[in-house]
Design an enzyme around this catalytic site. Structure first.
Site, PDB file in Angstrom:
ATOM      1  CE  LYS A 158       7.669  34.371  72.526  1.00 25.83           C
ATOM      2  NZ  LYS A 158       6.425  34.754  73.229  1.00 25.83           N
ATOM      3  CE  LYS A 201       1.167  33.478  61.574  1.00 21.94           C
ATOM      4  NZ  LYS A 201       2.444  33.684  60.856  1.00 21.94           N
ATOM      5  CD  GLU A 288       6.738  35.701  79.949  1.00 22.74           C
ATOM      6  OE1 GLU A 288       7.434  36.177  80.847  1.00 22.74           O
ATOM      7  OE2 GLU A 288       7.203  35.368  78.845  1.00 22.74           O
ATOM      8  CG  ASN A 290       4.896  38.242  85.038  1.00 29.60           C
ATOM      9  OD1 ASN A 290       4.295  39.079  84.389  1.00 29.60           O
ATOM     10  ND2 ASN A 290       5.939  37.621  84.555  1.00 29.60           N
ATOM     11  NE  ARG A 292       7.404  40.446  88.774  1.00 25.86           N
ATOM     12  CZ  ARG A 292       7.558  39.988  87.538  1.00 25.86           C
ATOM     13  NH1 ARG A 292       7.859  38.716  87.323  1.00 25.86           N
ATOM     14  NH2 ARG A 292       7.394  40.785  86.492  1.00 25.86           N
ATOM     15  NE  ARG A 338       7.356  49.828  85.402  1.00 22.50           N
ATOM     16  CZ  ARG A 338       7.726  48.562  85.345  1.00 22.50           C
ATOM     17  NH1 ARG A 338       9.020  48.257  85.261  1.00 22.50           N
ATOM     18  NH2 ARG A 338       6.831  47.597  85.357  1.00 22.50           N
TER      19      ARG A 338
HETATM   20  C1  MV4 Z   1       5.909  37.574  71.333  1.00 21.21           C
HETATM   21  C2  MV4 Z   1       5.831  38.651  70.419  1.00 21.21           C
HETATM   22  C3  MV4 Z   1       5.290  38.394  69.176  1.00 21.21           C
HETATM   23  N1  MV4 Z   1       4.871  37.158  68.868  1.00 21.21           N
HETATM   24  N2  MV4 Z   1       5.457  36.358  70.969  1.00 21.21           N
HETATM   25  C4  MV4 Z   1       8.439  39.745  74.704  1.00 21.21           C
HETATM   26  C5  MV4 Z   1       8.420  39.547  76.179  1.00 21.21           C
HETATM   27  C6  MV4 Z   1       7.772  38.240  76.416  1.00 21.21           C
HETATM   28  N3  MV4 Z   1       6.951  38.311  77.578  1.00 21.21           N
HETATM   29  C7  MV4 Z   1       7.015  37.946  75.177  1.00 21.21           C
HETATM   30  N4  MV4 Z   1       7.398  38.927  74.196  1.00 21.21           N
HETATM   31  C8  MV4 Z   1       6.892  38.912  72.954  1.00 21.21           C
HETATM   32  N5  MV4 Z   1       6.403  37.715  72.555  1.00 21.21           N
HETATM   33  C9  MV4 Z   1       4.963  36.173  69.759  1.00 21.21           C
HETATM   34  N6  MV4 Z   1       4.553  34.955  69.416  1.00 21.21           N
HETATM   35  C10 MV4 Z   1       6.301  39.896  70.825  1.00 21.21           C
HETATM   36  C11 MV4 Z   1       6.843  40.027  72.103  1.00 21.21           C
HETATM   37  C12 MV4 Z   1       7.317  41.331  72.424  1.00 21.21           C
HETATM   38  C13 MV4 Z   1       6.803  42.016  73.512  1.00 21.21           C
HETATM   39  C14 MV4 Z   1       5.833  41.468  74.308  1.00 21.21           C
HETATM   40  C15 MV4 Z   1       5.333  42.136  75.385  1.00 21.21           C
HETATM   41  C16 MV4 Z   1       5.804  43.392  75.665  1.00 21.21           C
HETATM   42  C17 MV4 Z   1       6.784  43.964  74.898  1.00 21.21           C
HETATM   43  C18 MV4 Z   1       7.296  43.283  73.808  1.00 21.21           C
HETATM   44  C19 MV4 Z   1       8.271  43.892  73.035  1.00 21.21           C
HETATM   45  C20 MV4 Z   1       8.756  43.212  71.972  1.00 21.21           C
HETATM   46  C21 MV4 Z   1       8.303  41.935  71.674  1.00 21.21           C
END
Ligand code: MV4
Length: 453
Positions: A158, A201, A288, A290, A292, A338
């Protein structure tokens, strides 16, 4: 309290903020780009100021023009809404330097939470569970390889300055790690002017659960419970609900407490959201913040009875939160659909144009947050959200029935919309049973098939 506020945004959220100001007895100044000159909500503001051309960099993203409008209109505060400049620490700082209150978190909290590796560091220090990974930016290839081996593949790379899914890359095996890292760094540098990346991971088929927080400038922080936003396609949310279904109250309580610890640890003030991934065993991991108000804030408003936008304005004016954690409960269940001007049958391509028919649902427990009217043209320049259909009912089953009923009442003609897709979602057995995750829309609801032209 402020006498006059400027709304540095457009569309439904500009209207939402105008409504809050009116109820608080605050004068409100709208700004608009040339593409939005005929937007109906401008007439509801006490004053509307054109800030430039349609392209966002000349208008809603243009800090000097927004500040100039605020000076001319003599406002005391600026509400940034969501998107555009809402999480730009520089904008928040410039507002302060020009003696306008930024209705959002302190600029240093925005800056710190904008760096995902820093946010995770604050979280870990505050005992908030995080996805196992490189604690901080990953160093050289050898270090990355050591880490990935110890975590086990697949791993996710990331961008430290990313977020919302931008600059993410899955790496499934050791042999491709070095190439993936290089590609991820290049992408991150191009997108964010910051090549720093970190490793996590990979969590398989997670749900996306987020916690709404509210903090005042006197050190009081509360959470307003949780939302599930797992229904997404390419990181665009389609449906949100509160509370998160299938999560035991005990887990929801621990999520809320974790979010409050994090908010306190980073000196957060105003409304914000802590995002978590939840695995199939209901383990949760912070990902994370946000910094806002979010698109999906209404589902939290419906179940808690708290007007989040009014609270944003009140805490920005220095008022104390009028409630404690013990006062905040959730009642019943809420969904939001939405409604975008997009064609779900053609890869969600934008469908701007003039709305020729608009019939809005009503009745018990139905809310329609939209700037759209008959005769309104959805401009091609901005995101395609035309409205949010929100329902509230005593429990999830009744809320789903209410949404099906409201979707059947809602008629929009002249543009393509996501309404047909929502009708399918609310009749789908997996969704009805709460058996969905962040991969479900693309895996089950809309498995990509070859499109004919
Ligand atoms: C991840 C994950 C799987 N494992 N982190 C995508 C948006 C960002 N906010 C974080 N995301 C993801 N992080 C780990 N370690 C899968 C996603 C992810 C996802 C997360 C939230 C909402 C939709 C998503 C769609 C695909 C992947």
């Amino acid at each position: 309290m402020f006498q006059r506020i400027l709304v540095a945004n457009r569309g439904e959220i500009a209207l939402r903020i105008i409504r809050a100001c009116k109820e608080l007895g605050i004068e409100v100044v709208a700004v608009y780009s040339q593409a939005d000159r005929d937007a109906p909500y401008l007439a509801l503001a006490d004053r509307a100021i054109c800030i430039g051309k349609a392209v966002s960099s000349d208008s809603y993203l243009n800090i000097p023009r927004l500040i100039a409008a605020a000076e001319v209109a003599d406002v005391q505060a600026i509400h940034p809404g969501y998107g555009f400049l809402s999480e730009n620490p520089r904008f928040a700082e410039v507002c302060g330097d020009c003696n306008f209150t930024f209705i959002g978190p302190p600029h240093d909290a925005i800056r710190r939470m904008g760096l995902k590796t820093e946010a995770k560091e604050v979280a870990r220090a505050a005992d908030v569970p995080c996805v196992p990974g490189s604690d901080g930016p990953v160093g050289d290839d050898a270090e990355a390889l050591r880490l990935a081996r110890s975590m086990g593949f697949p791993v996710l790379i990331k961008a430290a300055a990313g977020g919302g899914g931008k600059g993410m890359r899955v790496c499934r095996e050791e042999s491709t790690l070095v190439a993936s890292l290089r590609a991820a760094r290049n992408e991150a540098e191009a997108a964010f002017k910051n090549s720093s990346v970190y490793l996590e991971k990979f969590i398989d088929r997670p749900r996306h659960v987020e916690v709404q927080i509210l903090a005042d400038s006197h050190g009081n922080v509360v959470h307003c419970w949780d939302r599930d936003c797992s229904l997404q396609r390419r990181h665009q949310k389609l449906v949100e609900e509160a509370p998160a279904p299938t999560l035991p109250l005990e887990v929801r309580a621990r999520l809320g407490e974790a979010a409050v610890r994090l908010a306190k640890a980073c000196g957060y003030v105003n409304a914000g959201t802590c995002e978590f991934l939840v695995d199939s065993d209901n383990n949760f991991y912070f990902i994370e913040v946000n910094a806002r108000i979010q698109v999906e804030h209404p589902v939290t408003e419906m179940v808690t009875g708290i007007d989040l936008v009014k609270q944003q304005i009140r805490v920005a004016a220095g008022e104390k939160l009028p409630f404690t954690q013990a006062d905040i409960a959730t009642h019943g269940h809420s969904f939001e659909c939405r409604i975008n001007s997009e064609d779900p049958d053609h890869d969600f391509r934008p469908s701007p144009g003039r709305i020729t028919t608009l019939r809005v649902p009503g009745g018990p427990g139905v809310r329609w947050d939209s700037h759209a009217q008959v005769g309104y043209s959805v401009p091609p320049n901005y995101d395609s959200l035309v409205g949010k259909l929100i329902v509230h009912a005593p429990n999830r089953d009744e809320a789903m029935a209410r949404m099906r009923r409201a979707l059947d009442e809602l008629v929009i003609e002249g543009i393509q919309t996501t309404i047909p897709l929502h009708k399918r979602v609310f009749r789908n057995r997996d969704f009805i049973d709460g058996r969905v995750d962040t991969t479900w829309v693309e895996r089950v609801l809309m498995p990509s098939r070859p499109t004919s032209a």
